[in-house]
Design a protein around this motif. Structure first.
Motif, mmCIF file in Angstrom:
data_model
loop_
_atom_site.group_PDB
_atom_site.id
_atom_site.type_symbol
_atom_site.label_atom_id
_atom_site.label_comp_id
_atom_site.label_asym_id
_atom_site.label_seq_id
_atom_site.Cartn_x
_atom_site.Cartn_y
_atom_site.Cartn_z
ATOM 1 N N LEU A 46 55.666 16.500 18.144
ATOM 2 C CA LEU A 46 55.572 18.338 19.265
ATOM 3 C C LEU A 46 54.941 19.069 17.730
ATOM 4 O O LEU A 46 54.954 18.548 16.178
ATOM 5 C CB LEU A 46 57.579 18.120 18.486
ATOM 6 N N ASP A 153 49.508 15.045 27.591
ATOM 7 C CA ASP A 153 49.337 16.366 26.505
ATOM 8 C C ASP A 153 49.586 17.312 27.237
ATOM 9 O O ASP A 153 50.060 17.591 27.886
ATOM 10 C CB ASP A 153 48.160 16.457 26.210
ATOM 11 N N GLU A 154 50.471 18.337 26.169
ATOM 12 C CA GLU A 154 51.058 18.847 27.174
ATOM 13 C C GLU A 154 52.196 18.824 28.187
ATOM 14 O O GLU A 154 52.496 19.668 28.851
ATOM 15 C CB GLU A 154 50.188 20.375 27.760
ATOM 16 N N ALA A 155 53.007 17.609 27.368
ATOM 17 C CA ALA A 155 54.346 17.183 28.370
ATOM 18 C C ALA A 155 55.037 18.254 29.381
ATOM 19 O O ALA A 155 55.409 18.267 30.150
ATOM 20 C CB ALA A 155 55.315 16.075 27.777
ATOM 21 N N ASP A 156 55.421 19.289 28.633
ATOM 22 C CA ASP A 156 56.048 20.090 28.510
ATOM 23 C C ASP A 156 55.771 21.143 29.441
ATOM 24 O O ASP A 156 56.791 21.418 30.801
ATOM 25 C CB ASP A 156 56.997 21.186 27.472
ATOM 26 N N GLU A 157 54.396 21.427 29.189
ATOM 27 C CA GLU A 157 54.058 22.630 30.387
ATOM 28 C C GLU A 157 53.543 21.773 31.820
ATOM 29 O O GLU A 157 53.870 21.826 32.496
ATOM 30 C CB GLU A 157 52.379 23.307 29.666
ATOM 31 N N SER A 184 53.814 17.281 22.458
ATOM 32 C CA SER A 184 54.459 19.240 23.188
ATOM 33 C C SER A 184 54.529 19.460 22.033
ATOM 34 O O SER A 184 54.886 19.067 21.101
ATOM 35 C CB SER A 184 55.810 17.826 24.535
ATOM 36 N N VAL A 191 61.566 16.943 28.966
ATOM 37 C CA VAL A 191 60.473 15.776 27.924
ATOM 38 C C VAL A 191 61.136 14.991 27.505
ATOM 39 O O VAL A 191 61.185 13.243 27.459
ATOM 40 C CB VAL A 191 59.781 17.006 27.228
#
Ligand code: ADP
Ligand code: MG
Length: 580
Positions: A46, A153-157, A184, A191
């Protein structure tokens, strides 16, 4: 404090790092690189944007793959085309001394055949957006059955953007033994769910606190009536003449509308959203980087790739649906050691959301007032004075000086200054003289204190609604936020719901000629909670042809809508700014 050498990287990578001018590892690199080099493990990391995540997974991946083989061994999934290209380019730089390395970017909006050719040439690493990747798998243009390392990459997005199913489908084509590294900025439930589903006993590292925003950003909110949002935006811009900002809207339509209105009002503004062609988006971004655009109005998705360092203000024209997204928005400012301000324009009913955001970012908002006319006039006047003071004289003027001097022979310096300033200033002055106070008092952040209205609506369970689907439906057609429709209660043939009273007119106006299943939808103000119907209003005009078709392109409907929003505060178009 360690060096890149201490982390265990090979010479060919260290050489590239020296070339890039990276002096020491960032925190996430320091924590992730040794783990990923030494262990075959899954990892959840994170860290905020701009902390160097690409190198944190990129270097270990480059060190671990076999460049002598042409098999695809590493797969990096990232939410947007921009990020995809950015990562692929970074990896090429990191791996410039890895002979035989092939990194291929796969994303929508470009030729799939060309991309397939590049993969065929022997891409050891693929950087892809989930949509295009799934497409290529389905068409058997890529083989990811030998993947050893996958990165989300940028899992939340990616999850925010609705890629959950694509990601699941893609990962199902990869071997179980691979390692998955998830990066993330925030850790919403979705997530965590993905991590649980696809990862085995992952190591976890956190840089800073979970979900915490940048230390360099201060947060402010301004409470206004919904219909005054646009006016408020203009005042915030006028009160900050040097503003270089990203303005976030919730929908593509609002993004376009706000940008157009700003341009019409003389601001240096531009729109960035998914309905624009790639070429248009590139042009807007170029203009923004060159500061020809001072206010870039953007959707969350489109703004994802913005990597501009000196943004002074982020303005939340509307709050995002997902509160987590706020962290991403405010992260567009306060970068590279600079300070920034994240401003939120809220209506009274949204003030309680500020508290939820404070919990996530672990920072307090400052409640501020939209500056009044006299303050803005003063700021503008001083900005003008400063500009004149710092202006270099253009000597082309010299040859006309005689005639100009003649004209001002009898004018004192003091008077000349006054006249000169008035040229620019009177416009602002006239506009703001009549300008009203936009601030709404009360906006108590404990929240929900605003008056609410209860409505009767003549659809119910027989029409296939339960309270959640009715709430979703109302939210959608009325274009309200997730918490703006509440206390929804469905009966057999009718239902009840509440909105804040400020939305009352909007609700009643919308349902004057709306049909559902061939029946006119009737919405009335309900007088008591049990829903005794009020007599007065009987459902309005019956000549309209709007249907519950979900078809946003119905000409009649969109006409109506745009008319309605014009009266909703976008109509006012003064003062005009001189274009620079
Ligand atoms: P994130 O993915 O966390 O948002 P990036 O990986 O895109 O961040 O890195 C942000 C910027 O910082 C890039 O321009 C990158 O080249 C640079 N960078 C990364 N690591 C270092 C480092 N150790 N020292 C200096 N600059 C770095
Ligand atoms: Mg990144």
């Amino acid at each position: 404090m360690s060096t890149f050498q201490d982390l265990g990287l090979q010479d060919n990578l260290l050489q590239a790092i020296t070339d890039l001018g990276f002096e020491k590892p960032s925190e996430v690199q320091e924590k992730a690189i040794p783990i990923l080099l030494e262990e075959e493990t899954d990892l959840v990391a994170l860290a905020q944007t701009g902390t160097g995540k690409t190198a944190a997974f990129g270097f270990p991946m480059l060190q671990k793959i076999n460049v002598d083989s042409r098999t695809t061994q590493g797969l990096i999934l990232s939410p947007t085309r921009e990020l995809c290209l950015q990562i692929a380019n970074e990896l090429k730089l990191y791996g410039k001394y890895c002979k035989g390395l092939n990194v291929t970017a796969i994303y929508g909006g470009a030729s799939i055949t060309d991309q397939a050719k590049q993969v065929k040439r022997g891409a050891q690493i693929i950087v892809a957006t989930p949509g295009r990747m799934k497409d290529m798998i389905n068409r058997r243009l890529v083989d990811i059955s030998k993947i050893e390392y996958s990165v989300l990459d940028e899992a939340d997005e990616m999850l925010n953007m609705g890629f959950k199913e694509d990601i699941t489908a893609i990962l199902s084509h990869t071997p179980d033994e691979k390692n998955t590294w998830l990066f993330s900025a925030t850790m919403p439930k979705e997530v965590a769910t993905i991590a649980k589903k696809f990862m085995y006993n992952p190591k976890e590292i956190t840089v800073g606190h979970k979900n915490e925003g940048s230390k360099n950003v201060s947060h402010e909110y301004y409470t206004v009536n919904s219909r005054d949002r646009y006016q408020a935006l203009k005042r915030l811009a006028d009160a900050n003449p040097q503003i270089f900002s990203v303005v976030f809207c919730r929908t593509k339509r609002d993004t376009q509308k706000v940008a157009e209105q700003l341009i019409e009002d003389g601001y240096n503004a531009g729109a960035l959203h998914g309905d624009l062609s790639q070429n248009q988006r590139d042009l807007v971004m170029k203009a923004f980087r060159n500061k020809q655009i001072q206010m870039l109005v953007a959707t969350d998705v489109a703004a994802r790739g913005i990597d501009v360092d000196d943004v002074t203000h982020v303005i939340n024209y509307q709050l995002p649906d997902e509160i987590e997204t706020y962290t991403h928005r405010s992260g567009r400012t306060g970068r590279a050691g600079k300070t920034g301000v994240s401003m939120v324009i809220v209506s009274k009913s949204e003030v309680r959301k500020i508290k939820s955001i404070e919990r996530i970012i672990k920072k307090q908002f400052e409640k501020k007032d939209i500056p009044d006319g006299s303050i803005i006039c003063e700021i503008q006047l001083m900005a003008l004075a400063n500009k004149i003071h710092n202006t270099e004289v253009n000597h082309e003027i010299d040859k006309h000086l005689d005639s100009i001097n003649e004209m001002f022979e009898d004018t004192s310096k003091e008077e000349l200054i006054k006249k000169f300033f008035s040229v620019e200033f009177t416009r602002f002055y006239n506009y703001y003289q009549k300008a009203k106070d936009l601030n709404v008092s009360g906006g108590d952040r404990a929240g929900g204190s605003g008056e609410s209205t209860r409505y009767f609506i003549n659809v119910g369970r027989k029409d296939g609604f339960d309270w959640t689907s009715l709430k979703d439906f109302l939210k959608e057609v009325l274009e309200l936020g997730r918490d703006d429709v509440f206390k929804v209660e469905t009966k057999d043939t009718f239902s009840f719901f509440n909105t804040e009273s400020e939305h009352q007119q909007k609700v009643l106006d919308f349902f004057t000629d709306y049909t559902y299943n061939g029946r006119f939808v009737n919405v009335e103000i309900s007088e008591n909670r049990r829903g005794k119907r009020r007599d007065g209003r009987k459902g309005g005009k019956r000549d309209g042809k709007r249907n519950f078709s979900g078809n946003r392109n119905d000409g009649k409907r969109s006409d109506r809508k745009s008319k309605r929003s014009n009266s909703g505060g976008f109509g006012d178009s003064r003062p005009r700014r001189s274009r620079r």
